[in-house]
Design a protein around this motif. Structure first.
Motif, PDB file in Angstrom:
ATOM      1  N   GLU A 117      27.548   9.564 -13.333  1.00  0.00           N
ATOM      2  CA  GLU A 117      27.667  10.126 -11.985  1.00  0.00           C
ATOM      3  C   GLU A 117      28.348  11.496 -12.042  1.00  0.00           C
ATOM      4  OE1 GLU A 117      29.663   9.214  -7.591  1.00  0.00           O
ATOM      5  OE2 GLU A 117      29.837   7.705  -9.163  1.00  0.00           O
ATOM      6  N   PHE A 118      29.402  11.611 -12.849  1.00  0.00           N
ATOM      7  CA  PHE A 118      30.123  12.871 -13.007  1.00  0.00           C
ATOM      8  C   PHE A 118      29.175  13.961 -13.523  1.00  0.00           C
ATOM      9  CE2 PHE A 118      32.569  15.982 -15.364  1.00  0.00           C
ATOM     10  CZ  PHE A 118      33.656  16.233 -14.535  1.00  0.00           C
ATOM     11  N   ASN A 119      28.446  13.647 -14.580  1.00  0.00           N
ATOM     12  CA  ASN A 119      27.536  14.634 -15.182  1.00  0.00           C
ATOM     13  C   ASN A 119      26.430  15.063 -14.218  1.00  0.00           C
ATOM     14  OD1 ASN A 119      28.949  14.706 -17.597  1.00  0.00           O
ATOM     15  ND2 ASN A 119      27.697  13.113 -18.544  1.00  0.00           N
ATOM     16  N   LYS A 120      25.860  14.104 -13.496  1.00  0.00           N
ATOM     17  CA  LYS A 120      24.797  14.406 -12.548  1.00  0.00           C
ATOM     18  C   LYS A 120      25.318  15.300 -11.421  1.00  0.00           C
ATOM     19  CE  LYS A 120      21.427  12.368  -9.456  1.00  0.00           C
ATOM     20  NZ  LYS A 120      21.059  11.218  -8.651  1.00  0.00           N
ATOM     21  N   LEU A 121      26.468  14.947 -10.883  1.00  0.00           N
ATOM     22  CA  LEU A 121      27.051  15.723  -9.796  1.00  0.00           C
ATOM     23  C   LEU A 121      27.430  17.130 -10.268  1.00  0.00           C
ATOM     24  CD1 LEU A 121      28.001  15.813  -6.870  1.00  0.00           C
ATOM     25  CD2 LEU A 121      30.148  14.757  -7.593  1.00  0.00           C
ATOM     26  N   GLN A 122      27.952  17.213 -11.468  1.00  0.00           N
ATOM     27  CA  GLN A 122      28.335  18.511 -12.014  1.00  0.00           C
ATOM     28  C   GLN A 122      27.108  19.408 -12.183  1.00  0.00           C
ATOM     29  OE1 GLN A 122      29.971  18.560 -16.032  1.00  0.00           O
ATOM     30  NE2 GLN A 122      31.533  20.016 -15.339  1.00  0.00           N
ATOM     31  N   GLN A 123      26.016  18.857 -12.665  1.00  0.00           N
ATOM     32  CA  GLN A 123      24.782  19.634 -12.834  1.00  0.00           C
ATOM     33  C   GLN A 123      24.234  20.096 -11.483  1.00  0.00           C
ATOM     34  OE1 GLN A 123      22.225  17.053 -15.080  1.00  0.00           O
ATOM     35  NE2 GLN A 123      23.142  17.599 -17.048  1.00  0.00           N
ATOM     36  N   GLU A 124      24.248  19.205 -10.498  1.00  0.00           N
ATOM     37  CA  GLU A 124      23.771  19.564  -9.162  1.00  0.00           C
ATOM     38  C   GLU A 124      24.626  20.682  -8.566  1.00  0.00           C
ATOM     39  OE1 GLU A 124      23.932  15.866  -7.034  1.00  0.00           O
ATOM     40  OE2 GLU A 124      22.106  15.095  -7.969  1.00  0.00           O
TER      41      GLU A 124
END
Length: 162
Positions: free
Chosen positions: A92-99
Motif C-alpha cells: 500500500e505504501f509503495n502504491k500510494l507513493q508512486q501515485e
C-alpha cells in the motif's frame, strides 16, 4: 600590413551593425519565478491536494515500523500472519507513493509549461513596448548596465495573467 585595413574595415562594419540595434533588456528569471503569484498559488494548491496522501504515507511508515518491532518478539506460530500484514502495508505504501509522485510530476510539468508561456509572452510584450531587439536572461549576460534591467516590469506582467 595589408591585413590591418581589412581588419579595421571588418571591425567598423561590426560596430556599425551594433549601433543600429534598438536595444536590449535583461531579466532576472530567478526573481521572476520567485515572485510569481501564479507559482505561489499553484504550489499552495498542490500542497493541499497531496496532504491527505502524505499523511497516509507517514501513517503507513509508522505502522510498518511497528510491525517490524512486533516481528522481533512474535512467537513463530504468528510470524506468517505478521508477515502478511507487513507486506500488505508495504505494498500500500509503495502504491500510494508512486501515485503521489505521478500526481506531483504531472502538476509540476503543467505549472512549468504555463509559466514558460507566461514568461515568453511577457518578454515579447516588454520587447515591443520598449522597442528592443531582444530581452536576455540576466544570467546569460556577462555584463550589462543596470538601467536595462526589466525584472520588475516582467514580474508585473507575469503576475497580471489570469
Amino acid at each position: 600590413m595589408k591585413k590591418m585595413p581589412i581588419l579595421l574595415m571588418v571591425m567598423s562594419l561590426g560596430l556599425s551593425a551594433i549601433s543600429h540595434a534598438a536595444g536590449y533588456g535583461v531579466v532576472d528569471l530567478g526573481r521572476v519565478v520567485e515572485n510569481s503569484s501564479y507559482l505561489k498559488q499553484q504550489n499552495a494548491s498542490l500542497s493541499q491536494s497531496i496532504k491527505p496522501s502524505t499523511n497516509r504515507l507517514e501513517q503507513l511508515a509508522h505502522e510498518i515500523e511497528e510491525l517490524k518491532k512486533q516481528g522481533q518478539t512474535t512467537p513463530a506460530a504468528e510470524v506468517a500472519k505478521l508477515q502478511s500484514q507487513y507486506q500488505a502495508k508495504v505494498d500500500e505504501f509503495n502504491k500510494l507513493q508512486q501515485e503521489l509522485q505521478k500526481q506531483v510530476q504531472t502538476t509540476l510539468q503543467l505549472m512549468n509549461k504555463t509559466m514558460e508561456t507566461r514568461v515568453k509572452q511577457s518578454a515579447e510584450q516588454l520587447r515591443q513596448e520598449n522597442k528592443l531587439d531582444f530581452v536576455l536572461n540576466k544570467n546569460a549576460a556577462l555584463a550589462y548596465d543596470a538601467k536595462y534591467d526589466l525584472t520588475d516590469k516582467m514580474i508585473q506582467k507575469v503576475n497580471a495573467f489570469k
